[in-house]
Motif scaffolding. Structure first.
Motif, PDB file in Angstrom:
ATOM      1  N   ILE A   8      62.196  19.357  17.256  1.00  0.00           N
ATOM      2  CA  ILE A   8      61.325  18.688  18.228  1.00  0.00           C
ATOM      3  C   ILE A   8      61.109  19.579  19.446  1.00  0.00           C
ATOM      4  CG2 ILE A   8      61.234  16.773  19.887  1.00  0.00           C
ATOM      5  CD1 ILE A   8      62.381  14.974  17.724  1.00  0.00           C
ATOM      6  N   ILE A   9      62.168  20.216  19.930  1.00  0.00           N
ATOM      7  CA  ILE A   9      62.036  21.115  21.074  1.00  0.00           C
ATOM      8  C   ILE A   9      61.163  22.325  20.711  1.00  0.00           C
ATOM      9  CG2 ILE A   9      63.313  22.693  22.575  1.00  0.00           C
ATOM     10  CD1 ILE A   9      63.551  19.811  23.391  1.00  0.00           C
ATOM     11  N   PHE A  10      61.338  22.845  19.498  1.00  0.00           N
ATOM     12  CA  PHE A  10      60.504  23.954  19.033  1.00  0.00           C
ATOM     13  C   PHE A  10      59.032  23.550  19.016  1.00  0.00           C
ATOM     14  CE2 PHE A  10      58.194  25.940  15.510  1.00  0.00           C
ATOM     15  CZ  PHE A  10      58.342  27.285  15.820  1.00  0.00           C
ATOM     16  N   LEU A  11      58.740  22.384  18.455  1.00  0.00           N
ATOM     17  CA  LEU A  11      57.357  21.918  18.360  1.00  0.00           C
ATOM     18  C   LEU A  11      56.780  21.611  19.738  1.00  0.00           C
ATOM     19  CD1 LEU A  11      57.611  19.636  15.204  1.00  0.00           C
ATOM     20  CD2 LEU A  11      56.388  21.812  15.396  1.00  0.00           C
ATOM     21  N   THR A  12      57.627  21.172  20.667  1.00  0.00           N
ATOM     22  CA  THR A  12      57.166  20.933  22.036  1.00  0.00           C
ATOM     23  C   THR A  12      56.668  22.231  22.655  1.00  0.00           C
ATOM     24  OG1 THR A  12      58.731  19.106  22.339  1.00  0.00           O
ATOM     25  CG2 THR A  12      57.854  20.145  24.329  1.00  0.00           C
ATOM     26  N   GLY A  13      57.437  23.300  22.471  1.00  0.00           N
ATOM     27  CA  GLY A  13      57.001  24.607  22.974  1.00  0.00           C
ATOM     28  C   GLY A  13      55.723  25.072  22.302  1.00  0.00           C
ATOM     29  N   LEU A  14      55.635  24.856  20.998  1.00  0.00           N
ATOM     30  CA  LEU A  14      54.456  25.288  20.240  1.00  0.00           C
ATOM     31  C   LEU A  14      53.196  24.533  20.665  1.00  0.00           C
ATOM     32  CD1 LEU A  14      53.480  27.096  17.876  1.00  0.00           C
ATOM     33  CD2 LEU A  14      53.948  25.168  16.356  1.00  0.00           C
ATOM     34  N   ASN A  88      63.855  12.470  27.236  1.00  0.00           N
ATOM     35  CA  ASN A  88      62.748  12.022  26.390  1.00  0.00           C
ATOM     36  C   ASN A  88      61.637  11.352  27.187  1.00  0.00           C
ATOM     37  OD1 ASN A  88      63.652  12.809  23.703  1.00  0.00           O
ATOM     38  ND2 ASN A  88      65.343  11.424  24.074  1.00  0.00           N
ATOM     39  N   LEU A  89      61.994  10.684  28.266  1.00  0.00           N
ATOM     40  CA  LEU A  89      60.964  10.134  29.147  1.00  0.00           C
ATOM     41  C   LEU A  89      60.155  11.269  29.782  1.00  0.00           C
ATOM     42  CD1 LEU A  89      62.907   7.243  30.924  1.00  0.00           C
ATOM     43  CD2 LEU A  89      61.109   7.037  29.195  1.00  0.00           C
ATOM     44  N   MET A  90      60.844  12.359  30.117  1.00  0.00           N
ATOM     45  CA  MET A  90      60.129  13.522  30.655  1.00  0.00           C
ATOM     46  C   MET A  90      59.236  14.156  29.601  1.00  0.00           C
ATOM     47  SD  MET A  90      62.463  15.727  33.252  1.00  0.00           S
ATOM     48  CE  MET A  90      61.155  16.947  33.227  1.00  0.00           C
ATOM     49  N   GLY A 210      54.526  11.657  21.400  1.00  0.00           N
ATOM     50  CA  GLY A 210      55.029  10.968  20.216  1.00  0.00           C
ATOM     51  C   GLY A 210      56.417  11.441  19.824  1.00  0.00           C
ATOM     52  N   MET A 211      56.687  12.738  20.033  1.00  0.00           N
ATOM     53  CA  MET A 211      58.019  13.247  19.723  1.00  0.00           C
ATOM     54  C   MET A 211      59.058  12.680  20.676  1.00  0.00           C
ATOM     55  SD  MET A 211      57.460  17.173  18.419  1.00  0.00           S
ATOM     56  CE  MET A 211      56.395  17.691  19.752  1.00  0.00           C
ATOM     57  N   GLY A 212      58.666  12.500  21.945  1.00  0.00           N
ATOM     58  CA  GLY A 212      59.564  11.862  22.894  1.00  0.00           C
ATOM     59  C   GLY A 212      59.870  10.432  22.488  1.00  0.00           C
ATOM     60  N   LEU A 216      63.506   8.723  21.312  1.00  0.00           N
ATOM     61  CA  LEU A 216      64.008   7.483  21.899  1.00  0.00           C
ATOM     62  C   LEU A 216      64.321   6.460  20.810  1.00  0.00           C
ATOM     63  CD1 LEU A 216      61.786   6.968  25.080  1.00  0.00           C
ATOM     64  CD2 LEU A 216      64.219   7.553  25.008  1.00  0.00           C
ATOM     65  N   ALA A 217      63.444   6.388  19.807  1.00  0.00           N
ATOM     66  CA  ALA A 217      63.668   5.462  18.696  1.00  0.00           C
ATOM     67  C   ALA A 217      64.918   5.842  17.912  1.00  0.00           C
ATOM     68  CB  ALA A 217      62.441   5.448  17.776  1.00  0.00           C
ATOM     69  N   LEU A 218      65.130   7.144  17.709  1.00  0.00           N
ATOM     70  CA  LEU A 218      66.323   7.602  16.990  1.00  0.00           C
ATOM     71  C   LEU A 218      67.591   7.256  17.779  1.00  0.00           C
ATOM     72  CD1 LEU A 218      65.128  11.110  15.740  1.00  0.00           C
ATOM     73  CD2 LEU A 218      65.621   9.110  14.336  1.00  0.00           C
ATOM     74  N   LEU A 219      67.501   7.398  19.101  1.00  0.00           N
ATOM     75  CA  LEU A 219      68.648   7.029  19.941  1.00  0.00           C
ATOM     76  C   LEU A 219      68.945   5.541  19.831  1.00  0.00           C
ATOM     77  CD1 LEU A 219      68.052   9.084  23.218  1.00  0.00           C
ATOM     78  CD2 LEU A 219      69.947   9.330  21.631  1.00  0.00           C
TER      79      LEU A 219
END
Length: 223
Positions: A8-14, A88-90, A210-212, A216-219
């Motif tokens: 998720i962090i990788f895709l955020t950067g991408l 995740n809110l950020m 959506g990734m954030g 949150l849903a996974l948490l």
């Protein structure tokens, strides 16, 4: 869960390519100014990005290590969960910014401006870039530029509570930003026009948000 966070962090950067274009476009232009196409151009671009990603990893190691020490003095799990929720809110706020739907995240970038004001003159002394070594140093400095996208990833490193995991998360983020910034040095005008198209920005931003929401849903399901 940890592998999911890395992706998720990788895709955020991408997907944050449009934001990277605005934040790093100036230094990329300076790096490639008057440089002929070919091996030397790519070497300078790679050196710059190695320095930049190295700074991100250092931030991740420091934040993860500091959080680990702090969490050991607190009730660790609730504090870590609170940091993860905030991260995740950020991420959601960053996605809305990338999509052009909100500018709230830019308020956070103001917090880093005093430190950047001290580093910027050092960067200016390195310009124009004429060697891979100078590009590496420029990248190391540029990695500390106030950036909401970097801050969003940094909170995930902080929430990891471990120096190693924090460094690896920021490495994943840095590698995600790498394709856009490498291509920017070669196809700057074409890439800028494409990334600034409203449908592209909207799609990328909503995917980041959506990734954030997914995290949150996974948490929520894990606890």
């Amino acid at each position: 869960m940890l592998e999911t966070n890395f992706w998720i962090i990788f895709l955020t950067g991408l997907l944050g390519g449009g934001h990277c274009m605005g934040m790093c476009g100036g230094i990329i232009t300076a790096l490639t100014l008057n440089l002929p196409a070919g091996q030397r151009r790519w070497l300078i671009l790679l050196s710059y990005n190695i320095g930049r990603i190295g700074s991100y990893v250092l931030v991740g190691v420091l934040l993860g290590g500091l959080a680990g020490a702090g969490l050991s003095l607190l009730t660790a799990r609730p504090a870590q969960l609170a940091l993860l929720v905030l991260a995740n809110l950020m991420l959601i706020a960053m996605g809305l910014y990338l999509a052009g739907l909100s500018s709230a995240i830019t308020a956070l970038e103001k917090l880093g401006r005093p430190a950047w004001a001290r580093l910027q003159p050092l960067l200016a002394r390195l310009l124009p870039i004429r060697s891979p070594r100078t590009a590496l140093l420029a990248g190391m400095l540029w990695g500390w530029l106030p950036c909401g996208l970097v801050y969003s990833a940094s909170l995930s490193a902080l929430a990891s509570g471990k120096a190693t995991q924090g460094g690896l998360l920021m490495l994943a983020f840095g590698l995600g930003t790498l394709p856009n910034l490498l291509l920017m040095g070669v196809f700057a005008d074409t890439l800028r026009q494409w990334l600034q198209q409203k449908p592209v920005r909207l799609l990328a931003g909503l995917l980041v948000a959506g990734m954030g929401l997914t995290r949150l849903a996974l948490l929520a399901t894990a606890h």
